[in-house]
Scaffold this motif. Structure first.
Motif, mmCIF file in Angstrom:
data_model
loop_
_atom_site.group_PDB
_atom_site.id
_atom_site.type_symbol
_atom_site.label_atom_id
_atom_site.label_comp_id
_atom_site.label_asym_id
_atom_site.label_seq_id
_atom_site.Cartn_x
_atom_site.Cartn_y
_atom_site.Cartn_z
ATOM 1 N N VAL A 710 8.746 -1.260 -2.866
ATOM 2 C CA VAL A 710 7.396 -0.714 -2.798
ATOM 3 C C VAL A 710 6.455 -1.571 -3.646
ATOM 4 N N PHE A 711 5.175 -1.609 -3.281
ATOM 5 C CA PHE A 711 4.173 -2.283 -4.118
ATOM 6 C C PHE A 711 3.447 -1.217 -4.929
ATOM 7 N N VAL A 712 3.269 -1.489 -6.216
ATOM 8 C CA VAL A 712 2.615 -0.507 -7.085
ATOM 9 C C VAL A 712 1.360 -1.132 -7.686
ATOM 10 N N HIS A 713 0.267 -0.370 -7.649
ATOM 11 C CA HIS A 713 -0.980 -0.910 -8.180
ATOM 12 C C HIS A 713 -0.950 -0.855 -9.704
ATOM 13 N N GLY A 714 -1.418 -1.957 -10.314
ATOM 14 C CA GLY A 714 -1.342 -2.104 -11.764
ATOM 15 C C GLY A 714 -2.115 -1.061 -12.539
ATOM 16 N N GLU A 715 -3.253 -0.604 -12.016
ATOM 17 C CA GLU A 715 -4.060 0.366 -12.760
ATOM 18 C C GLU A 715 -3.842 1.791 -12.281
ATOM 19 N N ARG A 718 -1.015 3.828 -7.643
ATOM 20 C CA ARG A 718 -0.774 4.195 -6.231
ATOM 21 C C ARG A 718 0.169 3.166 -5.613
ATOM 22 N N LYS A 719 0.822 3.604 -4.544
ATOM 23 C CA LYS A 719 1.863 2.749 -3.969
ATOM 24 C C LYS A 719 1.546 2.375 -2.529
ATOM 25 N N ILE A 720 2.094 1.235 -2.131
ATOM 26 C CA ILE A 720 2.020 0.821 -0.723
ATOM 27 C C ILE A 720 3.442 0.515 -0.273
ATOM 28 N N GLN A 733 -0.315 3.856 2.202
ATOM 29 C CA GLN A 733 -0.758 3.876 0.808
ATOM 30 C C GLN A 733 -0.744 5.333 0.356
ATOM 31 N N ASN B 11 -4.098 -6.816 -7.815
ATOM 32 C CA ASN B 11 -3.359 -6.210 -8.927
ATOM 33 C C ASN B 11 -2.203 -5.330 -8.426
ATOM 34 N N TRP B 12 -1.286 -5.931 -7.701
ATOM 35 C CA TRP B 12 -0.137 -5.198 -7.152
ATOM 36 C C TRP B 12 1.157 -5.814 -7.662
ATOM 37 N N THR B 13 2.096 -4.949 -7.955
ATOM 38 C CA THR B 13 3.400 -5.412 -8.442
ATOM 39 C C THR B 13 4.482 -4.962 -7.471
ATOM 40 N N CYS B 14 5.413 -5.852 -7.219
ATOM 41 C CA CYS B 14 6.518 -5.510 -6.323
ATOM 42 C C CYS B 14 7.606 -4.805 -7.138
ATOM 43 N N GLU B 15 8.030 -3.663 -6.602
ATOM 44 C CA GLU B 15 9.129 -2.956 -7.283
ATOM 45 C C GLU B 15 10.306 -2.894 -6.345
ATOM 46 N N LYS B 47 8.498 -10.622 -0.161
ATOM 47 C CA LYS B 47 7.858 -9.594 0.672
ATOM 48 C C LYS B 47 6.329 -9.734 0.584
ATOM 49 N N LEU B 49 2.259 -8.532 1.540
ATOM 50 C CA LEU B 49 1.420 -7.334 1.702
ATOM 51 C C LEU B 49 0.377 -7.588 2.787
#
Lengths: 758, 69
Positions: A710-715, A718-720, A733, B11-15, B47, B49
């Protein structure tokens, strides 16, 4: 489609056939185009139309007796349009073109003998084609009997001006003391035209014999004749001009060594295949010129406005889809042909082909039975076969079909029975849109006959409409096998489309509309509402039995029906048919909107899809079941269920049937079904528009739970997340709180992400 | 044609990779066509986006175009 097929298709559409006035003009003048140009106050344009077909337009427009008028369709509604008077007004108002295009000179000389209207025509036509013409005339000057026409009709100056135009084209005028045989035996000329509308040496014309009635050639080679009208002939002038023109065509062909008869178009004498409806046309009297002689410009414009603009367009004027693409079936057939013939470049007619609702109204209203539905369905099949059907065109509907045929499907005898006298087949749309009413109706059918079984399935119509022959054939085979296994009972459908599919593709199955049965025995709970307009589904177009049964049932119940213009055989599609809504949702909206505006009453229908589609406009639309079973009636103004609800409804209906009638515990739900979602109405609307199911979202989230990607927003935190489900990648999202998912947005694409690296 | 589709907010992080998304080259395929575009990508697992704007805008446009080819 082969070129031969294209010709056959094109020949069926009569829109390009000439209007009666044009067909009635011996010169083939575009009289309608001329009159409409006058109507639009475009007199130069109108004159240009005259010049295009008339030889020596200044003369012909003033002298023509207008035989076209006798064929005018306005005749019975106030009198024919006064085309002759309009021509005279136009020719007086607009000066002649000074220059004429003349083809390069040709070597063989032509003698035109006599100077009556037919001879002047031959001289004009052949000189324009570049032939050197010598016109032999008597000492009185060229014109023959035209010189005696009263000044009021034809002033001397006009004839003079036209003769100057002939001279300008290189016609050589040669005065002779007499017209006779000596002139058509000269060696220097390759062909002779003998215009009999002039004075000849007595007896010489008799030696010529009778000319061919089409080519106006005489038995003696090189000789042609015309101008044969008797003096008191009603259409003397224009007939002679026409004969001159036909002879000129023959002479031109003769000089080139071509056949005089091949591919020659006969005069139509007003005959045409063009159909023009006079429905709703008001009577309007002919405009009489105030001075008793000729029109002023304003009078002419008023008179020209009486032209009914003859054309067919019977299909186009009723069909939003056919109007949308800006042409008519003949043109559409060519577009469809070109679409399949091109090797490189864009297939520009894909959208057209996939937008047709296949409702068949065009074929019903066409005087020649042109079926745009067949044209488009054949094209779709070819596209599928050649693997060039756009993947997105019918994707969602096909997925719906496959879902209804698996997770929504069930076939059972009535509880406690090992046979069925009949099987109720509600259809996947009724099951998805009105599951409780479906169940209620099934209960009532069991009251009528306890051996009524239930068959939840999809009839495969989306596969058929999408042109997927193989998949559809397989569905038909499966349905047939199931029917055999159930002991071949009568099938009672709740959906007109299912009924149509069964009747057309599985004729061995005994099938009937459930409404026909209910018309005999409507439930006692049935109660009439306020008057409504009954909208027949388009798939019932040729099923008058069901249409009449529904009306009879409503009458029995006391439900009054208000008229809806396009009903019965002429009924219209709601916008869903033929998968229009999938391929062209914007057009489907227009079709739906057009349908609901045909009545100010609320609408009643007996097709769940029509109910769903028409109600999307906000118009109150009731289903027949709302009247039949008051206890489970839905308000007519209720919004349509979403695509996600429809899926869920089908699954729940199946579960309810299994538990209520068969005491079976429904199959355990899929793992992803338990995922709890919340979303705002705005997000729900986005999902609907983008055809994303809540099921898809749950599957994506389930996928995330399994894969953990999953992608998580730094601030915001929220997730994508995303997952490829079949042919589509879905993105989501969201925020997650205590195992519940708040959906913020969802989108999808068909492109495949092959791989990436930073 | 500009083939870079980096959203304004990167500002997205891959988890669970724990890596911040970086501009990267991604290969996209559709009905026989392949193109390379610049997208936010996880430097560790690769991956990519696809943003909402891209999916419902240019990407959809190109999909429909290619389907009619």
């Amino acid at each position: 489609m082969e070129q031969k097929d294209l010709r056959e298709w094109e020949a069926r559409c009569i829109q390009e056939e000439p209007p009666a006035c044009r067909a009635g003009c011996p010169l083939g003048l575009d009289a309608k185009g001329f009159v409409l140009a006058v109507r639009d106050d475009n007199l130069p344009g109108a004159r240009a139309i005259l010049e295009k077909s008339m030889p020596l337009a200044g003369l012909v427009a003033r002298m023509c007796e207008a035989p076209c008028e006798q064929y005018c369709l306005r005749q019975s509604l106030g009198g024919s349009v006064a085309i002759g008077l309009l021509e005279r007004m136009c020719i007086n108002a607009v000066p002649a073109k000074t220059k004429f295009l003349r083809l390069p000179p040709r070597p063989k000389k032509v003698a035109v003998i006599g100077a009556g209207p037919s001879s002047l025509t031959v001289a004009f036509d052949l000189a324009k084609k570049g032939h050197p013409v010598t016109l032999f005339h008597l000492p009185g000057g060229p014109g023959s009997w035209l010189c005696k026409v009263p000044e009021l009709v034809l002033s001397e100056g006009v004839l003079e001006e036209e003769l100057q135009r002939l001279a300008g084209l290189g016609v050589n005028f040669c005065q002779v003391s007499v017209l006779g045989e000596a002139l058509w035996t000269q060696d220097e000329f390759a062909a002779f035209y003998i215009g009999q509308d002039d004075e000849y040496v007595e007896g010489d014309l008799l030696k010529l014999g009778v000319p061919d009635s089409i080519t106006f050639s005489l038995e003696t080679e090189r000789l042609f004749t015309g101008g044969l009208s008797v003096e008191n002939h009603k259409y003397r002038f224009i007939t002679d001009v026409s004969q001159g023109r036909e002879a000129a065509v023959s002479i031109d062909r003769f000089l080139q060594g071509a056949s005089l008869t091949a591919a020659r178009v006969d005069l139509r004498h007003g005959k045409t295949n063009l159909y023009t409806s006079l429905d709703g046309l008001q009577r309007e009297e002919v405009v009489v010129p105030a001075d008793g002689l000729g029109y002023t410009k304003q009078e002419a414009i008023k008179e020209a406005a009486r032209c009914i603009n003859c054309e067919c367009l019977e299909c186009v004027k009723r069909c939003v889809y056919l109007k949308e693409f800006g042409a008519y079936p003949k043109t559409y057939a060519r577009r469809v042909y070109n679409n399949s013939a091109i090797v490189k470049g864009n297939h520009q007619a894909n959208k057209f082909i996939n937008s047709c609702s296949l409702c068949g109204q065009c074929e019903t209203v066409c005087p020649n039975d042109f079926s745009v539905a067949t044209l488009c369905l054949d094209a779709r099949r070819t596209m599928v076969q050649e693997d060039r059907m756009p993947g997105s065109a019918h994707w969602f509907a096909l997925e719906e079909m496959r879902s209804a045929r698996t997770e929504g499907a069930l076939i059972r005898h009535a509880p406690g029975k090992d046979f069925s006298t009949s099987l109720f087949y509600p259809g996947c749309q009724l099951a998805g849109i009105r599951p409780q009413q479906t169940l209620r109706l099934y209960g009532y059918l069991q009251e009528l006959d306890p051996a009524t079984g239930l068959w939840l399935d999809c009839c495969g119509a989306p596969g058929h409409w999408a042109g997927r022959v193989q998949e559809f054939d397989e569905i038909m085979k499966e349905l047939e096998e199931k029917w055999h296994e159930m002991g071949e009972p009568l099938v009672l459908t709740g959906c007109s489309t299912c009924l149509q599919m069964f009747r057309e593709h599985l004729p061995q199955i005994n099938v009937e509309s459930v409404w026909v049965l209910l018309a005999e025995k409507p439930p006692e709970s049935a109660k009439a509402c306020a008057p409504m307009a009954l909208s027949d589904p388009c798939t019932s177009r040729h099923d008058s039995k069901t249409q009449n049964a529904v009306r009879a049932m409503m009458e029995k119940i006391g439900q009054s029906l208000t008229p809806l213009p396009m009903s019965g055989e002429l009924t219209e599609c709601c916008g869903f048919g033929g998968l229009m809504q999938n391929s062209n949702p914007d057009l489907a909206k227009k079709v739906t909107a057009a349908r609901v505006t045909q009545t100010s009453s609320d609408i009643l229908t007996y097709c769940a899809m029509c109910r769903d589609q028409l109600a999307r406009t906000g118009k109150p639309v009731a289903h027949v079941l709302d009247i039949l079973f008051q206890d489970v009636a839905h308000p007519a103004s209720e919004a349509s269920p979403s695509i996600s609800e429809r899926r869920k409804n089908r699954r729940q209906l199946k579960s309810q049937v299994l538990s209520k009638y068969h005491g079976e515990q429904p199959k355990a739900t899929e793992d992803w079904e338990a995922i709890a979602l919340t979303m705002s109405p705005e997000v729900a609307e986005i999902l609907e528009e983008r055809r994303i199911l809540e099921d898809d979202i749950r599957k994506v989230l389930f996928h995330v739970q399994q894969q953990g990607k999953v992608f998580v927003h730094g601030e915001s935190g929220r997730k994508i997340a995303s997952a490829r489900l079949g042919q589509v990648t879905f993105w989501l999202q969201y925020t997650e709180t205590d195992g519940s998912f708040m959906v913020e947005s969802c989108w999808s694409h068909r492109m495949i992400i092959a791989g990436g690296s930073a | 044609m500009n083939l870079s589709f980096l959203p304004p907010d990167m500002n997205w992080t891959c988890e669970p990779c724990g890596e911040k998304l970086q501009p990267g080259i991604v290969e996209l395929q559709y009905v026989g066509s392949v193109f390379k575009v610049e997208l936010p990508v996880c430097p560790k697992c690769g991956k990519a986006l696809i943003s909402e704007d891209l999916a419902i805008g240019r990407m959809l446009e190109v999909e429909l175009l290619l389907e009619d080819k």
